[in-house]
Design an enzyme around this catalytic site. Structure first.
Site, mmCIF file in Angstrom:
data_model
loop_
_atom_site.group_PDB
_atom_site.id
_atom_site.type_symbol
_atom_site.label_atom_id
_atom_site.label_comp_id
_atom_site.label_asym_id
_atom_site.label_seq_id
_atom_site.Cartn_x
_atom_site.Cartn_y
_atom_site.Cartn_z
ATOM 1 N N GLY A 1 28.450 -34.131 6.547
ATOM 2 C CA GLY A 1 28.830 -34.763 7.809
ATOM 3 C C GLY A 1 27.648 -35.327 8.585
ATOM 4 O O GLY A 1 27.709 -36.439 9.121
ATOM 5 N N CYS B 1 26.242 -24.808 15.643
ATOM 6 C CA CYS B 1 24.890 -25.373 15.730
ATOM 7 C C CYS B 1 24.235 -25.065 17.062
ATOM 8 O O CYS B 1 23.042 -24.860 17.142
ATOM 9 C CB CYS B 1 24.926 -26.881 15.555
ATOM 10 S SG CYS B 1 26.202 -27.412 14.463
#
Ligand SMILES: *Cc1c(COP(=O)(O)O)cnc(C)c1O
Length: 390
Positions: free
Chosen positions: A71, A326
């Site tokens: 991604g 993240c």
């Protein structure tokens, strides 16, 4: 102790059926797809079969699929590719995205700004939806790309991409969407939604990590990020990750075939979770009540720190996250939660539970037994206790 994995938007287990089809490509059919000999041709056939499968599932032609490392790379390739094409003509340009995109989009945009591109970050409403009017107003004669994510990775809100892409196309502007979270969860048909570029990642759909693809509509020019041997029709040089690509295509095929019965099952479990949590005082669901991923539940528990909640749950074998995977190591409140209008103290009190193929009714029962206890416990020692008792 029971282990309940509720962090599928961070990553998911590779399906055993996927592992099985990948295995021969490590040590038996390990040829380089560019080699002329039989082993090379065999690898090339596997590569092109995988491309056909991925194209069929996304409703495009095989020539429109570029395999990438996932991604992050697909999103970088779309943005930087469009920007580089423009730079090659000696010009800068304007890009439009939203305030709730994944960090790999936001940080790419910031870097492009440092090169002289201008970027408009469209706001979202309290549910996380971009308004079509705001997009219409933001497009200028200089706009080269609009990119709005299909489904948000934190709160699960699903945008009306078809409508947004239509607005961009009326002004002849390229439209990209980050569909990493939506693929296999809701229908994703590149023709139906009418996008020019679309990013997919394998490890979010029970495939291996480090692989994914970018759909590039025929006739769309975006310069490559990686130059070299000219693999992927010159768009993405580097010896192809055949085991990964084969695994990715199998994961996508399984996900699409099983979606009609699997997603309603997961959605029922998710709704059970939402109903069960809703009786906990001073808690609420974030995101849109209906326009949301079937796998996503995202809550705030006032007076509690999301990090403490995640760690306590982990101690009980329940794996969840606060914010996205993240950003959860930094102590900054989630940019997504701030964008939907939550004050920082509420943004810090969030918990994301994301379900997947491996979750069962028993997992939900266990979570609904443990979670309220942990919340009560943490509130007893909360530094906000005084205000809580008032
Ligand atoms: C996970 C994720 C990405 C990054 O994909 P990787 O394959 O991990 O690089 C991008 N966008 C969204 C919305 C994601 O959830």
């Amino acid at each position: 102790m029971r282990q309940v994995y509720l962090d599928h938007s961070a990553t998911s287990a590779v399906d055993p059926r996927v592992i099985e089809v990948m295995m021969p490509f490590f040590d038996v059919r390990y040829g380089n797809a560019s080699s002329l000999h039989t082993m090379g041709q065999e690898a090339n056939r596997a590569l092109e079969d995988a491309r056909k499968t991925v194209a069929q599932k996304l409703h495009c032609t095989p020539e429109e699929i570029i395999f990438t490392s996932g991604g992050t790379e697909s999103n970088n390739a779309a943005f930087k590719g469009a920007a580089f094409t423009r730079l090659r003509k000696g010009k800068k340009g304007h890009i439009i995205t939203s305030t709730i995109e994944h960090d790999c989009v936001l940080n790419t945009c910031q870097w492009l700004e440092s090169l002289g591109f201008s970027v408009t970050y469209l706001p979202v409403d309290n549910y996380g939806l971009v308004s079509p009017e705001s997009l219409e107003d933001a497009i200028t004669g200089d706009t080269i790309l609009v990119s709005i994510m299909h489904a948000n990775n934190e709160i699960g809100t699903i945008q009306d991409i078809r409508e947004l892409a239509h607005i961009a196309h009326e002004r002849d502007v390229l439209f990209h969407t980050d569909a990493v979270q939506s693929v296999t969860k809701v229908p994703v048909d590149v023709q139906e939604i009418g996008v020019d570029l679309l990013s997919v990642s394998s490890h979010k759909i029970h495939g291996p990590k480090g692989v994914g693809c970018l759909y590039v509509k025929k006739g769309t020019t975006v310069d490559p990020l990686l130059h070299g041997g000219g693999h992927e029709k010159g768009f993405r040089s580097g010896t192809e990750n055949i085991p990964g690509i084969v695994g990715f295509s199998e994961a996508l095929a399984i996900g699409e075939e099983e979606r009609p019965r699997e997603m309603p099952r997961i959605e029922r479990l998710r709704d059970e979770l939402i109903d069960g949590v809703s009786i906990i005082e001073n808690s609420w669901l974030n995101g849109h009540p209906k326009r949301r991923l079937p796998i996503n539940a995202h809550f705030c528990f006032r007076f509690i720190e999301g990090e403490s909640l995640v760690l306590r749950l982990s101690g009980k074998g329940i794996y969840a996250s606060t914010g996205s995977a993240c950003s959860s190591k930094s102590l900054k409140p989630s940019h997504v939660l701030l964008a939907i209008g939550l004050p920082p103290e509420d943004a810090h009190s969030s918990l994301r539970l994301t379900l997947g193929r491996d979750n069962t009714e028993g997992d939900i029962q266990y979570t609904l037994k443990v979670l309220p206890e942990v919340v009560t416990d943490l509130r007893k020692i909360s530094p906000f206790k005084a205000s809580f008792q008032e």
